[in-house]
Design an enzyme around this catalytic site. Structure first.
Site, PDB file in Angstrom:
ATOM      1  N   LYS A   1       0.784  -1.233   0.000  1.00 49.64           N
ATOM      2  CA  LYS A   1       0.000   0.000   0.000  1.00 49.64           C
ATOM      3  C   LYS A   1       0.824   1.296   0.000  1.00 49.64           C
ATOM      4  CE  LYS A   1      -2.139  -1.539   3.644  1.00 49.64           C
ATOM      5  NZ  LYS A   1      -3.026  -1.878   4.751  1.00 49.64           N
TER       6      LYS A   1
ATOM      7  N   ASP B   1      -5.566  -5.778  10.600  1.00 52.69           N
ATOM      8  CA  ASP B   1      -6.893  -5.139  10.618  1.00 52.69           C
ATOM      9  C   ASP B   1      -8.037  -6.126  10.344  1.00 52.69           C
ATOM     10  OD1 ASP B   1      -5.959  -5.350   8.016  1.00 52.69           O
ATOM     11  OD2 ASP B   1      -6.585  -3.357   7.372  1.00 52.69           O
TER      12      ASP B   1
END
Ligand code: BGC
Length: 509
Positions: free
Chosen positions: A212, A248
């Site tokens: 990312k 997450d």
């Protein structure tokens, strides 16, 4: 027949064809003359994945999940299938377990009592970084957010040194503690770190690689908890208590699990994409034990990194990959997640403009600049009522010389790219659900997926399209989707609260 009539007939035909092939999407075809539409379709066709193709993708992922779980094959596996420390016992009570091999303690999934008290939670996974102060007030579910602070992570820092990044995090945390008058306390801390990590213990997590847009030097291969603690000690003005690390997806599954007992999958479709689920321990060959289940962080973003998705990658996907800071890595994620969707659309628009299909054959400086077509524009342009108006505003802001047909074509392009993303996610989620069903020898599985991420939350019909495709791909699974409430922060706090109790339990045992 007028152009308009011809166009609407054509739309109907295309919609019907799609419906028959199992495509449930409603494409935005209105306002595009037939001849333009057939030209545009040549660019978009490679992005349209039939139900048959999605089934093939699912079969490939199914094999990759097994490879990732294997004792000897996992090193080379594209889909990493990382064991976490979250376990469920066969009776579902989630009692604390002590791993016999290492003498350390595991985190029970859906523990019936979490330790009351105050906790800190850190959440690092995108361009922002969050610090939270939470209080667990009663047994179960009652995690109250007291306050939080968001710190941005400048682009240079995402590409700088690990030391700079962790110093920044420690500084942000320090300022937050100061503002809350908490500096004198050493609170336990839950760290949602949304990158692929080989978890050695609940407080030891080795970063496998950045994703990312992050690429800080000196962090890959290192224990992230240690780097955080070192940064805090370099400052010397405050300290933290025990640390629990979670991905997450795991935080999302756990926080949803307290609301819905059948939540056994966590899925993120945001800046990046990934899922975790409860796997039978006997299938996790790297972990000792036969009974019970363990949460596996699939890291499905890496699917295709061994070339297994070559047939569905378009020339535009190749460019997105080659111009990213991590070429060859996270192939699946680059077709799906928020970090990349806008860029795929931008590349398509540039190509279509250069081929004189859009904007009278002209581009603009903004359109030619990577990253300038943001993923959030896709959601705005696909809004059912205001979409076309939004498209026009965005195209104007990008300095483009558009006409009404251009705006409609841009909408169709956005629709096609977001649909492909939703359908690929559906294929992956169907693979996992089918696996859970078969694992348990069930004819029919009823399960819940805890979901988070901006793409899923903000796009006007992404969730609908994903769910419709999952129903077709996993007809024997009845899946409920539960959007997490402040997922990662709360989830991390819960894991910490459970970890805290287990730490005491293990320490006393
Ligand atoms: C990371 C995962 C994370 C996902 C969603 C991916 O890039 O590798 O660990 O769960 O993004 O944030």
């Amino acid at each position: 027949m007028s152009n308009m009539e011809a166009n609407s007939n054509n739309s109907i035909q295309i919609s019907k064809k799609r419906k028959m092939s199992g495509d449930t999407s409603t494409l935005h075809l209105d306002g595009i003359p037939l001849d333009t539409l057939s030209e545009v379709e040549k660019y978009l066709e490679p992005f349209r994945l039939s139900l048959e193709k999605l089934k093939e993708v699912s079969v490939r992922l199914k094999k990759d999940l097994i490879r990732g779980l294997g004792k000897h094959s996992h090193h080379r596996a594209a889909v990493k299938m990382l064991p976490t420390f979250v376990r469920a016992t066969p009776d579902g009570t989630g009692r604390a377990t002590r791993s016999q091999s290492r003498g350390d303690c595991n985190i029970p999934y859906r523990d019936s009592s979490i330790e009351k008290g105050d906790y800190l939670a850190l959440d690092l996974g995108g361009t922002n970084f969050r610090v939270l102060y939470v209080r667990v007030v009663e047994e179960q579910q009652k995690v109250v957010k007291m306050d939080s602070k968001i710190c941005s992570i400048p682009q240079e820092m995402m590409l700088g040194t690990g030391e700079q990044l962790f110093d920044h995090i420690a500084q942000c945390l320090g300022e937050f503690l100061e503002s809350q008058d908490l500096k004198g306390q050493t609170l336990p801390l839950g760290f949602t770190f949304s990158f692929p990590c080989e978890q050695k213990e609940i407080d030891k997590s080795i970063l496998i690689r950045w994703t990312k847009g992050f690429s800080c030097s000196g962090v890959e291969g290192q224990d992230v908890v240690k780097l955080l603690k070192e940064a805090i000690h370099r400052r010397g003005d405050y300290d933290i208590g025990s640390v629990a690390m979670v991905n997450d997806t795991v935080g999302t599954m756990m926080s949803c699990g307290y609301r819905d007992q059948s939540c056994e999958i966590g899925m993120i479709i945001g800046t990046g994409t990934n899922a975790c689920y409860m796997e039978e321990i006997k299938n996790v060959k790297r972990v000792e034990g036969e009974d019970g289940r363990m949460c596996i962080n699939t890291e499905w973003g890496g699917f295709g990194d061994d070339g297994s998705l070559k047939d569905i990658l378009t020339e535009f996907d190749e460019v997105v990959d080659q111009t990213s800071i991590n070429p060859g890595v996270h192939t699946f994620e680059k077709m799906i997640s928020g970090m990349y969707l806008g860029e795929i659309v931008r590349l398509l628009l540039v190509k279509m403009a250069e081929d004189k299909l859009l904007f009278k054959g002209e581009t603009s400086e903004a359109l030619l600049t990577p990253g300038q077509f943001e993923t959030k524009y896709i959601s705005e342009i696909e809004e059912p009522d205001s979409g076309l108006e939004n498209a026009q505003k965005i195209l104007t802001a990008l300095g483009l010389n558009w006409d009404p047909v251009d705006a409609c074509v841009v909408r169709l392009v956005c629709d096609t790219i977001s649909s492909r993303s939703a359908r690929l996610c559906a294929a992956a989620l169907a693979t996992i659900s089918n696996r859970i069903r078969v694992n348990r020898g069930l004819d029919h599985l009823k399960t819940t997926v805890g979901v988070d991420g901006t793409v899923y939350r903000k796009h006007p019909n992404f969730s609908e399209e994903l769910q419709a495709a999952v129903r077709l791909l996993a007809p024997k699974c009845d899946i409920t989707f539960l959007v997490s409430e402040d997922g990662s922060g709360k989830g991390a706090a819960m894991v910490t609260a459970v970890a805290q109790r287990i730490a005491l339990h293990c320490w006393l045992a």
